[in-house]
Design a protein around this motif. Structure first.
Motif, mmCIF file in Angstrom:
data_model
loop_
_atom_site.group_PDB
_atom_site.id
_atom_site.type_symbol
_atom_site.label_atom_id
_atom_site.label_comp_id
_atom_site.label_asym_id
_atom_site.label_seq_id
_atom_site.Cartn_x
_atom_site.Cartn_y
_atom_site.Cartn_z
ATOM 1 N N HIS A 157 0.921 -1.395 0.246
ATOM 2 C CA HIS A 157 -0.508 -0.100 0.175
ATOM 3 C C HIS A 157 1.010 1.495 0.037
ATOM 4 N N TRP A 158 2.792 0.847 0.418
ATOM 5 C CA TRP A 158 3.011 2.079 0.344
ATOM 6 C C TRP A 158 4.097 2.567 -0.641
ATOM 7 N N ARG A 159 4.235 1.270 -1.503
ATOM 8 C CA ARG A 159 5.085 1.092 -2.645
ATOM 9 C C ARG A 159 5.108 2.316 -3.759
ATOM 10 N N GLY A 160 3.910 3.252 -3.357
ATOM 11 C CA GLY A 160 4.407 3.964 -4.984
ATOM 12 C C GLY A 160 4.997 5.005 -4.214
ATOM 13 N N ARG A 161 4.643 5.130 -3.615
ATOM 14 C CA ARG A 161 5.383 6.618 -2.410
ATOM 15 C C ARG A 161 6.267 6.239 -2.028
ATOM 16 N N ALA A 162 7.005 4.931 -1.963
ATOM 17 C CA ALA A 162 8.049 5.142 -1.377
ATOM 18 C C ALA A 162 9.094 4.833 -3.042
ATOM 19 N N LEU A 163 8.720 4.571 -3.777
ATOM 20 C CA LEU A 163 9.657 4.399 -5.166
ATOM 21 C C LEU A 163 9.599 5.591 -5.336
ATOM 22 N N GLY A 164 8.200 6.834 -5.632
ATOM 23 C CA GLY A 164 7.936 7.828 -5.679
ATOM 24 C C GLY A 164 8.967 8.660 -5.476
ATOM 25 N N ALA A 165 9.467 8.949 -4.085
ATOM 26 C CA ALA A 165 10.670 9.055 -3.396
ATOM 27 C C ALA A 165 11.455 9.429 -3.633
ATOM 28 N N LEU A 166 11.858 8.338 -5.217
ATOM 29 C CA LEU A 166 13.270 8.338 -5.750
ATOM 30 C C LEU A 166 13.164 9.385 -6.600
ATOM 31 N N GLY A 167 11.916 9.807 -7.646
ATOM 32 C CA GLY A 167 11.800 10.466 -8.346
ATOM 33 C C GLY A 167 11.747 11.858 -7.972
ATOM 34 N N PHE A 168 11.347 12.367 -7.014
ATOM 35 C CA PHE A 168 11.079 13.613 -5.389
ATOM 36 C C PHE A 168 12.706 13.899 -5.747
ATOM 37 N N ALA A 169 13.426 12.929 -5.477
ATOM 38 C CA ALA A 169 15.283 12.983 -4.404
ATOM 39 C C ALA A 169 15.524 13.704 -5.777
ATOM 40 N N TRP A 170 15.494 13.388 -6.626
ATOM 41 C CA TRP A 170 16.271 12.962 -7.965
ATOM 42 C C TRP A 170 15.888 14.187 -8.567
ATOM 43 N N THR A 171 14.611 15.094 -8.757
ATOM 44 C CA THR A 171 14.463 16.642 -9.047
ATOM 45 C C THR A 171 15.458 17.293 -8.054
ATOM 46 N N GLY A 318 3.501 14.743 -7.398
ATOM 47 C CA GLY A 318 3.520 13.894 -7.713
ATOM 48 C C GLY A 318 3.150 12.262 -6.853
ATOM 49 N N LEU A 319 3.990 12.661 -5.779
ATOM 50 C CA LEU A 319 4.105 11.776 -4.139
ATOM 51 C C LEU A 319 2.513 11.568 -3.609
ATOM 52 N N LEU A 320 1.755 13.136 -3.779
ATOM 53 C CA LEU A 320 0.339 13.265 -3.069
ATOM 54 C C LEU A 320 -0.612 12.489 -4.086
ATOM 55 N N VAL A 321 -0.948 11.972 -5.704
ATOM 56 C CA VAL A 321 -1.706 12.142 -6.272
ATOM 57 C C VAL A 321 -1.021 10.988 -6.624
ATOM 58 N N ILE A 322 -0.006 9.539 -5.812
ATOM 59 C CA ILE A 322 0.277 8.668 -6.863
ATOM 60 C C ILE A 322 -0.498 7.646 -6.913
ATOM 61 N N ASP A 323 -1.503 6.963 -5.777
ATOM 62 C CA ASP A 323 -1.547 6.269 -5.201
ATOM 63 C C ASP A 323 -3.221 6.636 -5.470
ATOM 64 N N ARG A 324 -3.616 7.781 -5.661
ATOM 65 C CA ARG A 324 -4.870 8.223 -6.281
ATOM 66 C C ARG A 324 -5.541 8.095 -7.688
ATOM 67 N N LEU A 325 -4.430 7.569 -8.372
ATOM 68 C CA LEU A 325 -4.613 8.267 -10.089
ATOM 69 C C LEU A 325 -3.652 6.522 -10.180
ATOM 70 N N ARG A 327 -1.813 3.787 -12.263
ATOM 71 C CA ARG A 327 -0.362 3.975 -13.682
ATOM 72 C C ARG A 327 -1.116 4.520 -14.458
ATOM 73 N N ARG A 328 -1.600 3.977 -15.297
ATOM 74 C CA ARG A 328 -1.624 4.035 -16.975
ATOM 75 C C ARG A 328 -1.416 6.237 -16.459
ATOM 76 N N THR A 329 -3.023 6.354 -16.520
ATOM 77 C CA THR A 329 -3.241 7.818 -15.979
ATOM 78 C C THR A 329 -2.308 8.666 -16.390
ATOM 79 N N MET A 330 -1.996 8.523 -14.834
ATOM 80 C CA MET A 330 -0.557 9.081 -14.045
ATOM 81 C C MET A 330 0.271 9.490 -15.579
ATOM 82 N N ALA A 331 0.924 7.857 -16.155
ATOM 83 C CA ALA A 331 1.916 8.406 -16.794
ATOM 84 C C ALA A 331 1.947 8.555 -18.143
ATOM 85 N N PHE A 332 0.837 7.833 -18.739
ATOM 86 C CA PHE A 332 0.893 8.758 -20.694
ATOM 87 C C PHE A 332 -0.609 9.229 -20.526
#
Length: 453
Positions: A157-171, A318-325, A327-332
């Motif tokens: 249930h937390w995997r989206g935000r955990a991995l999404g944090a990598l993108g946040f840190a990268w930016t 992105g971290l706020l909505v990653i588990d609300r949308l 994967r297809r909608t958010m990416a593409f």
């Protein structure tokens, strides 16, 4: 003989009947301090990754103010790290699947720190190109190992935000590099070297944070090292956690396994998500001051600052909505919106303020929606193929980004900035349409079943 009120599991782990009634599935429990520390250590590497790539643009811009660097050499130096990432991710993907995630998770950042300091001894020629290429090789290994380890340890249930944090840190790293470069650009004729060498600071911090990081229990179980997995799960998560369930391992899978009839679709979509997400970002981000100046903004450095500030804010959104949308909608959907945002810049006569606002909005949208790119590909592959799959996806993205980054200054110099923007728009719109048609949805599925469906 065990007493009637005790039983022994397949792993040799003895639990009481009372404990057995409250056993927790490996990826269904709450978020623990262990998970948060692993996210922090993995994110510190992503910060370093973003920093070393973000610092390239400002350093090259400063170097060209005092030296005559041709468009071709600007393209080569700007894309050298990306080229290294291509080979590093491709090579380390296989190694990470074979030898585990942990052997690469920490040591690569220490080696990266030492190589970063070598930039002080280079010139903007083959010496710098080789050093930056080696840095890319090391980053490629970190991309694969950190994503695989974090995906396999995080609660579902937390995997989206955990991995999404990598993108946040990268930016954040990418934006921080620009700000540091902006502050250091007037330190003298060799300031560009010192700007580049500052990448050693976040990488050594990352190495320190990763000391003591464990191996992935999921990888250990699949490779028959159940006792080691049990020890890690018990010590880091608790004695009441079950071991992870993994798909049966085939006989030493090769890279060809990614193109079987049951995996080819996942492989294509993973490569598409990574590649389309990074190609315009790297190409525009690396040479943004030049692109903005060509469009008519008087102070390109200040004009680019809004882009980088919004790029830092985007992943947080992105971290706020990653588990609300989905994967297809958010990416593409993100690709389509980002492509449409760049279209007005292809019309001449836009005011400098409008240009700055469009680039800032573009950065906000692309960085917010591309956060899912850190999650989606890891969910598409089984444990035995995750390293290879993510490695190939990262490699393909860096090949595309390297090519577009190389051609960006050449296209701007010979055909104009409108042609360069047209390339970015075409990539984003085509990726969005194709992804919506073919991509599967993985957000609600377990990690291994998501790859086998």
């Amino acid at each position: 003989m065990l007493c009637p009120h005790r039983m022994q599991t397949m792993e040799g782990f003895v639990v009481t009947e009372e404990t057995a009634t409250r056993m927790v599935e490996y990826d269904a429990g709450p978020v623990l301090p262990f998970h948060r520390r692993l996210v922090l250590s993995a994110s510190s590497g992503s910060f370093s990754d973003g920093y070393v790539l973000g610092v390239t643009g400002i350093a090259l811009a400063v170097a060209t103010d005092t030296m005559d660097i041709s468009d071709t050499w600007q393209g080569l130096l700007g894309s050298s790290t990306l080229a290294g990432l291509f080979f590093g991710a491709l090579i380390c993907g296989r190694l990470v699947d074979r030898f585990g995630r942990q052997p690469f998770f920490g040591p690569l950042m220490l080696i990266f720190t030492l190589v970063s300091l070598l930039q002080l001894l280079t010139s903007p020629d083959w010496s710098l190109l080789i050093v930056r290429f080696i840095m890319g090789l090391l980053l490629g290994g970190d991309y694969v190992s950190s994503k695989a380890l974090l995906a396999e340890v995080s609660p579902r249930h937390w995997r989206g935000r955990a991995l999404g944090a990598l993108g946040f840190a990268w930016t954040l790293g990418f934006a921080a590099a620009y700000i540091v470069g902006l502050l250091m650009r007037d330190l003298g004729p060799d300031s560009w070297k010192w700007i580049l060498a500052t990448s050693a600071i976040p990488s050594i911090i990352s190495f320190a944070l990763r000391i003591g990081a464990p191996e992935s229990p999921r990888w250990l179980v699949q490779n028959g090292r159940v006792a080691e997995a049990r020890k890690i799960v018990t010590s880091r998560m608790g004695a009441n956690y079950n071991l992870p369930e993994t798909a049966p391992k085939s006989v030493e899978p090769s890279l060809r396994a990614l193109f079987r009839s049951d995996t080819a679709r996942s492989t294509f979509i993973a490569c598409l998500v990574y590649t389309v997400a990074v190609m315009p970002t790297f190409a525009l981000g690396t040479f943004l001051p030049r692109v903005v100046e060509t469009l008519g903004v008087e102070n390109p450095y200040t004009g680019s600052l809004g882009y980088y500030c919004c790029a830092a804010i985007g992943p947080f959104l992105g971290l706020l909505v990653i588990d609300r949308l989905s994967r297809r909608t958010m990416a593409f959907g993100g690709f389509l919106v980002s492509g449409l945002l760049l279209l007005p810049l292809m019309i001449s006569g836009a005011s400098p303020l409008f240009i700055v606002l469009v680039f800032a909005t573009f950065a906000l949208v692309t960085k917010a929606t591309s956060t899912v790119g850190y999650v989606y590909p890891s969910e598409l592959f089984s444990t035995e193929l995750r390293g290879r799959g993510v490695g190939l996806a990262v490699a393909s993205s860096r090949f595309g980004a390297s090519a577009l980054t190389f051609f960006m200054p050449i296209v701007v110099g010979n055909f104009g900035v409108v042609a360069a923007l047209a390339m970015c728009v075409a990539v984003l719109l085509a990726g969005g349409v194709v992804g919506y048609i073919w991509a599967p949805e993985t957000s609600s599925r377990a990690l291994d079943p998501a790859a086998s469906s």
